[in-house]
Design an enzyme around this catalytic site. Sequence first.
Site, PDB file in Angstrom:
ATOM      1  N   ASP A 130       0.848  -1.190   0.000  1.00  0.00           N
ATOM      2  CA  ASP A 130       0.000   0.000   0.000  1.00  0.00           C
ATOM      3  C   ASP A 130       0.886   1.243   0.000  1.00  0.00           C
ATOM      4  OD1 ASP A 130      -2.280   1.502   0.073  1.00  0.00           O
ATOM      5  OD2 ASP A 130      -2.963   0.829   2.039  1.00  0.00           O
ATOM      6  N   ASP A 131       0.929   1.938  -1.128  1.00  0.00           N
ATOM      7  CA  ASP A 131       1.826   3.091  -1.286  1.00  0.00           C
ATOM      8  C   ASP A 131       3.284   2.650  -1.259  1.00  0.00           C
ATOM      9  OD1 ASP A 131      -0.573   4.419  -1.113  1.00  0.00           O
ATOM     10  OD2 ASP A 131      -0.112   5.507   0.733  1.00  0.00           O
ATOM     11  N   HIS A 160       1.653   2.409   4.103  1.00  0.00           N
ATOM     12  CA  HIS A 160       0.745   3.556   4.059  1.00  0.00           C
ATOM     13  C   HIS A 160       0.926   4.434   5.299  1.00  0.00           C
ATOM     14  CE1 HIS A 160      -3.093   5.733   3.856  1.00  0.00           C
ATOM     15  NE2 HIS A 160      -3.279   5.250   2.644  1.00  0.00           N
ATOM     16  N   HIS A 206     -10.694  -2.652  -0.397  1.00  0.00           N
ATOM     17  CA  HIS A 206     -10.890  -1.271  -0.845  1.00  0.00           C
ATOM     18  C   HIS A 206     -11.483  -1.147  -2.240  1.00  0.00           C
ATOM     19  CE1 HIS A 206      -9.270   3.089  -0.277  1.00  0.00           C
ATOM     20  NE2 HIS A 206     -10.432   2.894   0.343  1.00  0.00           N
ATOM     21  N   LYS A 228      -6.076  -5.558   2.690  1.00  0.00           N
ATOM     22  CA  LYS A 228      -6.843  -4.396   2.245  1.00  0.00           C
ATOM     23  C   LYS A 228      -7.543  -4.674   0.918  1.00  0.00           C
ATOM     24  CE  LYS A 228      -6.408   0.584   1.497  1.00  0.00           C
ATOM     25  NZ  LYS A 228      -5.489   1.746   1.550  1.00  0.00           N
ATOM     26  N   ARG A 261       2.123   9.642  -4.654  1.00  0.00           N
ATOM     27  CA  ARG A 261       0.724   9.186  -4.701  1.00  0.00           C
ATOM     28  C   ARG A 261      -0.238  10.317  -5.105  1.00  0.00           C
ATOM     29  NH1 ARG A 261      -1.598   7.531   0.982  1.00  0.00           N
ATOM     30  NH2 ARG A 261      -1.589   9.803   1.171  1.00  0.00           N
ATOM     31  N   ARG A 293      -6.437  -0.511  -7.647  1.00  0.00           N
ATOM     32  CA  ARG A 293      -6.721  -1.899  -7.286  1.00  0.00           C
ATOM     33  C   ARG A 293      -7.816  -2.484  -8.177  1.00  0.00           C
ATOM     34  NH1 ARG A 293      -4.667  -3.037  -1.891  1.00  0.00           N
ATOM     35  NH2 ARG A 293      -3.464  -1.200  -1.252  1.00  0.00           N
ATOM     36  N   ASP A 338       0.042  -0.392  -5.311  1.00  0.00           N
ATOM     37  CA  ASP A 338      -1.117   0.215  -5.967  1.00  0.00           C
ATOM     38  C   ASP A 338      -0.801   1.569  -6.586  1.00  0.00           C
ATOM     39  OD1 ASP A 338      -0.732   1.340  -3.462  1.00  0.00           O
ATOM     40  OD2 ASP A 338      -2.845   1.373  -2.912  1.00  0.00           O
ATOM     41  N   ASN A 339       0.064   2.340  -5.939  1.00  0.00           N
ATOM     42  CA  ASN A 339       0.418   3.673  -6.442  1.00  0.00           C
ATOM     43  C   ASN A 339       1.733   4.110  -5.812  1.00  0.00           C
ATOM     44  OD1 ASN A 339      -2.379   4.289  -4.508  1.00  0.00           O
ATOM     45  ND2 ASN A 339      -0.388   4.936  -3.756  1.00  0.00           N
TER      46      ASN A 339
END
Length: 332
Positions: free
Chosen positions: A36-37, A189, A131, A129, A290, A79, A281-282
């Site tokens: 995540d990030d 994150h 989301h 996660k 991000r 995602r 994801d980013n």
Amino acid sequence: MTLELTGLFVILAGAVVTLTIASGSDQRNVLLIISDDGGFEMGTYNNTVCKTPNLDSLSKRGVTFRHAFTSVSSCSPSRSAILTGLPQHQNGMYGLHHSVHHFNSFDAVQSLPLILRNNGKYRTGIIGKKHVGPDYVYPFDFSYTEENYPINQIGRNITLIKQLVHKFFSERKSDKWPFFLYVAFHDPHRCGHTNPQFGVFCEKFGDGTQGMGHIPDWNPDEYSADDVVVPYFIPDTPRARQDIAAQYRTIGRLDQGVGLVLQALQDYGFSDNTLVLYSSDNGIPFPSGRTNLYEPGMSEPMIISSPEAKHRWGEIGLVFLIQITPYLDLVL
């Protein structure tokens, strides 16, 4: 991106990377790990300070992409693109899924877990996660996410994640079904805006100090702000260095969690018939990262390890994350 270009890139990825498991195998499994990030703060991407031995080891057993890109630098849309093979404007996930944003993919979208469920040959699982929504577009047979657990527990507590991975693998060992398992860590994150007591990156969560709880399988690494590598797009200030040091500590928890997942894969005898993919994801949550269309926001780490393509291990390549679902739908 047009569907034609997507198809072209899929074919290109197949030719360069060999993302398949031999057709003679009785079982084809897929393990998809998403941070995540997550960024390029790891040894395999030439960061000599942040310790990531498990991701570095995975890189040596696969193809490492120096130029992998997300379709959008934001969590839920990215995602959804990973799980559908469609950019956000085609699958309907224009924004974040949670809370007041409440974005969902279109009802008719065929996600990878839905495709695999409908073909009746795979068991699907998600840990961490999610989301994205709605559930009938993204159905999983085995589901432990922020929808039924606190996000920090299900996404950062690597001991809990390990236990759930063992549960999933134990069931597959018993029923003999091939599987698609999606492990989505919440690290690294930021969490200073939601749980400031745990630090800006939740770097204190579970570290065993007073009030922080204890994650038994995590051995935190300590970093000095003076030693971190400041990316070219981040101002080199004392505050930025402190944040990066906290980020490194959280990345260490992610890396150790990845190691636990890969060890479980080996312990249950699935290493020789499972395709392993790692990405994010980013971009990282810093200026130009991000939510930005600059390269630091769109460029992602990516490692793909196939046990039947050992001759490609150690190579590098170009890929778009949106290619994952179309290609897996093609080869599974």
